[in-house]
Design a protein around this motif. Structure first.
Motif, PDB file in Angstrom:
ATOM      1  N   SER A 342      62.730 -30.879 -71.803  1.00 46.13           N
ATOM      2  CA  SER A 342      61.500 -30.926 -72.598  1.00 46.13           C
ATOM      3  C   SER A 342      60.433 -31.774 -71.930  1.00 46.13           C
ATOM      4  O   SER A 342      60.720 -32.798 -71.288  1.00 46.13           O
ATOM      5  N   ASN A 343      59.181 -31.358 -72.099  1.00 48.92           N
ATOM      6  CA  ASN A 343      58.055 -32.146 -71.614  1.00 48.92           C
ATOM      7  C   ASN A 343      57.983 -33.488 -72.331  1.00 48.92           C
ATOM      8  O   ASN A 343      57.652 -34.514 -71.726  1.00 48.92           O
ATOM      9  N   THR A 344      58.305 -33.486 -73.627  1.00 52.62           N
ATOM     10  CA  THR A 344      58.203 -34.707 -74.418  1.00 52.62           C
ATOM     11  C   THR A 344      59.072 -35.816 -73.833  1.00 52.62           C
ATOM     12  O   THR A 344      58.616 -36.954 -73.641  1.00 52.62           O
ATOM     13  N   LEU A 345      60.337 -35.499 -73.542  1.00 55.38           N
ATOM     14  CA  LEU A 345      61.226 -36.507 -72.972  1.00 55.38           C
ATOM     15  C   LEU A 345      60.762 -36.921 -71.579  1.00 55.38           C
ATOM     16  O   LEU A 345      60.826 -38.103 -71.219  1.00 55.38           O
ATOM     17  N   ALA A 346      60.276 -35.968 -70.784  1.00 52.36           N
ATOM     18  CA  ALA A 346      59.792 -36.300 -69.440  1.00 52.36           C
ATOM     19  C   ALA A 346      58.660 -37.319 -69.517  1.00 52.36           C
ATOM     20  O   ALA A 346      58.644 -38.308 -68.770  1.00 52.36           O
ATOM     21  N   TYR A 347      57.728 -37.115 -70.422  1.00 55.30           N
ATOM     22  CA  TYR A 347      56.608 -38.046 -70.563  1.00 55.30           C
ATOM     23  C   TYR A 347      57.070 -39.391 -71.113  1.00 55.30           C
ATOM     24  O   TYR A 347      56.567 -40.446 -70.710  1.00 55.30           O
ATOM     25  N   ASN A 348      58.025 -39.378 -72.044  1.00 51.79           N
ATOM     26  CA  ASN A 348      58.544 -40.633 -72.592  1.00 51.79           C
ATOM     27  C   ASN A 348      59.208 -41.471 -71.505  1.00 51.79           C
ATOM     28  O   ASN A 348      59.004 -42.690 -71.416  1.00 51.79           O
ATOM     29  N   LEU A 349      60.019 -40.815 -70.662  1.00 55.59           N
ATOM     30  CA  LEU A 349      60.674 -41.528 -69.572  1.00 55.59           C
ATOM     31  C   LEU A 349      59.655 -42.036 -68.553  1.00 55.59           C
ATOM     32  O   LEU A 349      59.810 -43.117 -67.985  1.00 55.59           O
ATOM     33  N   SER A 350      58.627 -41.236 -68.316  1.00 60.29           N
ATOM     34  CA  SER A 350      57.579 -41.635 -67.384  1.00 60.29           C
ATOM     35  C   SER A 350      56.914 -42.930 -67.838  1.00 60.29           C
ATOM     36  O   SER A 350      56.696 -43.861 -67.044  1.00 60.29           O
ATOM     37  N   ARG A 351      56.619 -43.014 -69.147  1.00 56.74           N
ATOM     38  CA  ARG A 351      55.983 -44.232 -69.677  1.00 56.74           C
ATOM     39  C   ARG A 351      56.952 -45.411 -69.683  1.00 56.74           C
ATOM     40  O   ARG A 351      56.572 -46.535 -69.349  1.00 56.74           O
ATOM     41  N   GLN A 352      58.207 -45.135 -70.052  1.00 58.67           N
ATOM     42  CA  GLN A 352      59.172 -46.224 -70.191  1.00 58.67           C
ATOM     43  C   GLN A 352      59.527 -46.862 -68.854  1.00 58.67           C
ATOM     44  O   GLN A 352      59.650 -48.090 -68.761  1.00 58.67           O
ATOM     45  N   LEU A 354      57.819 -46.214 -65.858  1.00 59.43           N
ATOM     46  CA  LEU A 354      56.669 -46.223 -64.952  1.00 59.43           C
ATOM     47  C   LEU A 354      56.939 -45.386 -63.701  1.00 59.43           C
ATOM     48  O   LEU A 354      56.733 -45.820 -62.561  1.00 59.43           O
ATOM     49  N   ILE A 355      57.436 -44.180 -63.932  1.00 54.31           N
ATOM     50  CA  ILE A 355      57.637 -43.232 -62.837  1.00 54.31           C
ATOM     51  C   ILE A 355      56.844 -41.963 -63.149  1.00 54.31           C
ATOM     52  O   ILE A 355      56.655 -41.617 -64.314  1.00 54.31           O
ATOM     53  N   PRO A 356      56.368 -41.264 -62.135  1.00 51.68           N
ATOM     54  CA  PRO A 356      55.534 -40.078 -62.380  1.00 51.68           C
ATOM     55  C   PRO A 356      56.340 -38.924 -62.972  1.00 51.68           C
ATOM     56  O   PRO A 356      57.536 -38.783 -62.707  1.00 51.68           O
ATOM     57  N   ALA A 357      55.663 -38.112 -63.764  1.00 55.30           N
ATOM     58  CA  ALA A 357      56.276 -36.921 -64.359  1.00 55.30           C
ATOM     59  C   ALA A 357      55.530 -35.678 -63.892  1.00 55.30           C
ATOM     60  O   ALA A 357      54.298 -35.689 -63.773  1.00 55.30           O
ATOM     61  N   ILE A 358      56.288 -34.611 -63.639  1.00 55.85           N
ATOM     62  CA  ILE A 358      55.700 -33.318 -63.304  1.00 55.85           C
ATOM     63  C   ILE A 358      56.218 -32.292 -64.301  1.00 55.85           C
ATOM     64  O   ILE A 358      57.426 -32.103 -64.433  1.00 55.85           O
ATOM     65  N   THR A 359      55.299 -31.654 -64.998  1.00 58.64           N
ATOM     66  CA  THR A 359      55.628 -30.568 -65.919  1.00 58.64           C
ATOM     67  C   THR A 359      54.712 -29.397 -65.614  1.00 58.64           C
ATOM     68  O   THR A 359      53.865 -29.476 -64.709  1.00 58.64           O
ATOM     69  N   ALA A 381      61.241 -42.533 -57.647  1.00 54.58           N
ATOM     70  CA  ALA A 381      61.837 -41.575 -58.577  1.00 54.58           C
ATOM     71  C   ALA A 381      60.736 -40.759 -59.224  1.00 54.58           C
ATOM     72  O   ALA A 381      59.586 -41.200 -59.301  1.00 54.58           O
ATOM     73  N   LEU A 382      61.096 -39.573 -59.666  1.00 53.76           N
ATOM     74  CA  LEU A 382      60.176 -38.796 -60.491  1.00 53.76           C
ATOM     75  C   LEU A 382      60.985 -37.970 -61.471  1.00 53.76           C
ATOM     76  O   LEU A 382      62.134 -37.623 -61.221  1.00 53.76           O
ATOM     77  N   VAL A 383      60.367 -37.681 -62.608  1.00 54.72           N
ATOM     78  CA  VAL A 383      61.024 -36.928 -63.669  1.00 54.72           C
ATOM     79  C   VAL A 383      60.294 -35.611 -63.854  1.00 54.72           C
ATOM     80  O   VAL A 383      59.060 -35.548 -63.737  1.00 54.72           O
ATOM     81  N   THR A 384      61.045 -34.564 -64.111  1.00 56.08           N
ATOM     82  CA  THR A 384      60.428 -33.246 -64.232  1.00 56.08           C
ATOM     83  C   THR A 384      61.110 -32.411 -65.308  1.00 56.08           C
ATOM     84  O   THR A 384      62.308 -32.563 -65.554  1.00 56.08           O
ATOM     85  N   ALA A 385      60.334 -31.592 -65.954  1.00 59.90           N
ATOM     86  CA  ALA A 385      60.862 -30.634 -66.926  1.00 59.90           C
ATOM     87  C   ALA A 385      60.822 -29.256 -66.293  1.00 59.90           C
ATOM     88  O   ALA A 385      59.803 -28.576 -66.326  1.00 59.90           O
ATOM     89  N   ILE A 402      70.738 -35.066 -64.265  1.00 55.09           N
ATOM     90  CA  ILE A 402      70.411 -34.036 -65.252  1.00 55.09           C
ATOM     91  C   ILE A 402      70.664 -34.593 -66.646  1.00 55.09           C
ATOM     92  O   ILE A 402      71.797 -34.915 -67.002  1.00 55.09           O
ATOM     93  N   LEU A 403      69.596 -34.703 -67.424  1.00 56.89           N
ATOM     94  CA  LEU A 403      69.714 -35.177 -68.804  1.00 56.89           C
ATOM     95  C   LEU A 403      69.838 -34.033 -69.789  1.00 56.89           C
ATOM     96  O   LEU A 403      70.259 -34.220 -70.925  1.00 56.89           O
ATOM     97  N   GLY A 404      69.427 -32.878 -69.379  1.00 55.03           N
ATOM     98  CA  GLY A 404      69.517 -31.719 -70.259  1.00 55.03           C
ATOM     99  C   GLY A 404      69.488 -30.464 -69.427  1.00 55.03           C
ATOM    100  O   GLY A 404      68.787 -30.387 -68.428  1.00 55.03           O
ATOM    101  N   GLY A 405      70.282 -29.493 -69.801  1.00 54.37           N
ATOM    102  CA  GLY A 405      70.311 -28.270 -69.020  1.00 54.37           C
ATOM    103  C   GLY A 405      70.859 -27.125 -69.827  1.00 54.37           C
ATOM    104  O   GLY A 405      71.072 -27.236 -71.026  1.00 54.37           O
ATOM    105  N   SER A 406      71.088 -26.044 -69.157  1.00 54.66           N
ATOM    106  CA  SER A 406      71.554 -24.839 -69.829  1.00 54.66           C
ATOM    107  C   SER A 406      72.879 -24.408 -69.228  1.00 54.66           C
ATOM    108  O   SER A 406      73.409 -25.045 -68.326  1.00 54.66           O
ATOM    109  N   SER A 407      73.395 -23.305 -69.728  1.00 53.27           N
ATOM    110  CA  SER A 407      74.627 -22.748 -69.168  1.00 53.27           C
ATOM    111  C   SER A 407      74.344 -21.945 -67.908  1.00 53.27           C
ATOM    112  O   SER A 407      75.246 -21.380 -67.315  1.00 53.27           O
ATOM    113  N   SER A 408      73.098 -21.899 -67.482  1.00 52.62           N
ATOM    114  CA  SER A 408      72.711 -21.070 -66.341  1.00 52.62           C
ATOM    115  C   SER A 408      73.266 -21.620 -65.031  1.00 52.62           C
ATOM    116  O   SER A 408      72.961 -22.744 -64.631  1.00 52.62           O
TER     117      SER A 408
END
Length: 454
Positions: A342-352, A354-359, A381-385, A402-408
């Motif tokens: 999710s973009n929401t978690l990516a942005y939350n981690l970015s703020r918490q 202080l690492i850049p996020a790419i969505t 480090a960087l976080v991405t959705a 990986i904090l979240g993923g699919s069965s893919s």
């Protein structure tokens, strides 16, 4: 008028033939003329010659290209190119992310030495190809997408923009290259390959689509590009062209409060799915049916929102974030990629942290700055959705979380590929943090990807 064949808006059209003329398949008589999809062009060449029908289709140019690159291809890259050439320059090459698919494509372009169109799934990849092609061939490269439309003998476009461009310029390219070709079976994107008469075609991917992903309304890659002509497994390159790696699954528990909310939300979600028998009645398309029903059925909408909340709980649970923080401290000297759903978690981690996020919301200029800074070591480090799953060259990354993923299986392999480019003698590590006794565990079990756990 002498009979001839010409290109028009993605189709091949016969003109100058008598009213009594009966054209063979794949031609169809539509709007008082014989026509067919342009991709049939190579199969028609002998028929045109036998029937003395003038061929007015090709508008591609011969080029005089030189590769400005001192690197010698690896043996497997030469093998891939050779098998593609032997297959009449048609088909797909399947090799791991980081193993040099683009390098093979550059040598294919050099060998054909004619106008070439490259299709890519994202604007980020479009710019990456533009830079590589410009540097390698020392010539102007065309770019065609919503913000820029310039067609040159070598042009890069996105799958999304390809239809409009090919309708007008499809017969100007002799070679069609489809990067991340597993996207091509999609109904609207596959039409781009149907609309061009390009006789030479090369597909590139690390994750070739399964047969089940090429059925129904989806196209078959064998029909659009030709068969798989070369495959190289990741295991055969590890420790040589690719970095060795290990994967580690870390299982954590939901807190008492999180478990209580998870169980209640899960009950809302599954009760509707079971009552409507969505899985048995719609098979693999049951989720699309839930989306459809949610447009007018309040209970379906409630179930869909419950599903969304379940994943929010799983992905952002307290112990999972605590483990992330521990890994960030433990690997403080390494470059780290963090994947979320999710973009929401990516942005939350970015703020918490202080690492850049790419969505998908990140602008081109900002994305370029972040990636260049990451590669240069200014960001550790960087976080991405999702958006860095494929196609982006990140040679320095050695740790993925990986904090979240699919069965893919495809998504998992793509994420692993982000850290496998060989730089120094360092082992790459992929951490997958899973919440126990949740739907996340069952999804991962269905993935069927060989692990190198430790």
């Amino acid at each position: 008028m002498k009979a001839s064949l010409f290109f028009l808006g993605g189709t091949l059209v016969l003109q100058g033939v008598p009213d009594s003329f009966e054209a063979p398949p794949p031609f169809q008589f539509v709007h008082n003329r014989w026509c067919c999809e342009a991709y049939h062009y190579p199969a028609l060449l002998s028929w045109l010659k036998e029937n003395k029908i003038r061929n007015q289709v090709p508008r591609w140019q011969r080029l005089k290209l030189s590769l400005h690159d001192p690197r010698e291809p690896h043996d497997y890259q030469l093998e891939a190119l050779a098998t593609w050439l032997e297959a009449d320059k048609r088909g797909s090459v399947v090799i791991p992310t980081g193993a040099g698919k683009t390098f093979i494509a550059l040598h294919a372009i050099k060998h054909v030495n004619a106008s070439t169109l490259v299709l890519v799934p994202t604007v980020s990849l479009l710019y990456q190809w533009y830079v590589v092609l410009t540097n390698m061939f020392q010539t102007e490269i065309g770019v065609y997408y919503h913000a820029e439309k310039r067609v040159l003998p070598i042009t890069v476009t996105t799958y999304h923009s390809a239809g409009d461009m090919i309708a007008e310029h499809g017969n100007e390219f002799r070679l069609l290259i489809c990067d991340e070709v597993h996207h091509l079976p999609a109904k609207t994107w596959g039409e781009a390959a149907l609309m061009t008469p390009a006789p030479y075609r090369l597909g590139l991917t690390a994750t070739y689509p399964e047969d089940s992903e090429q059925t129904g309304e989806r196209w078959r890659l064998d029909d659009l590009l030709g068969p798989i002509v070369y495959t190289k497994r990741m295991e055969s390159l590890l420790g040589q062209q690719l970095a060795d790696y290990r994967t580690q699954r870390i299982r954590i528990n939901l807190t008492e409060k999180e478990r209580e909310e998870y169980d209640a939300t899960y009950a809302i979600y599954t009760s509707y799915i079971r009552e409507q028998r969505l899985r048995s009645s719609h098979g693999p398309h049951w989720l699309q049916e839930l989306f459809r029903l949610s447009a007018y059925d309040p209970r379906a909408r409630q179930a869909l929102l419950a599903r969304q909340r379940i994943w929010e709980i799983i992905e952002g649970c307290q112990e999972k974030l605590s483990m992330l923080e521990q890994l960030l401290r433990e690997y403080a000297q390494e470059r780290i990629l963090i994947f979320t759903e999710s973009n929401t978690l990516a942005y939350n981690l970015s703020r918490q942290y202080l690492i850049p996020a790419i969505t998908h919301e990140t602008g081109v200029a900002e994305r370029k700055h972040i990636l260049e800074s990451f590669q240069a070591g200014r960001y550790r480090a960087l976080v991405t959705a999702k958006v860095l799953n494929e196609g982006v060259d990140l040679p320095e990354a050695k740790i993925a979380i990986i904090l979240g993923g699919s069965s893919s299986k495809r998504e998992y392999i793509q994420r692993l590929g982000r850290i496998l480019r060989k730089q120094e003698l360092k082992q790459a590590v992929l951490f997958e943090i899973l919440a126990r006794k949740t739907i996340e565990e069952s999804k991962v079990q269905r993935r069927h990807v060989p692990k190198k756990d430790c």
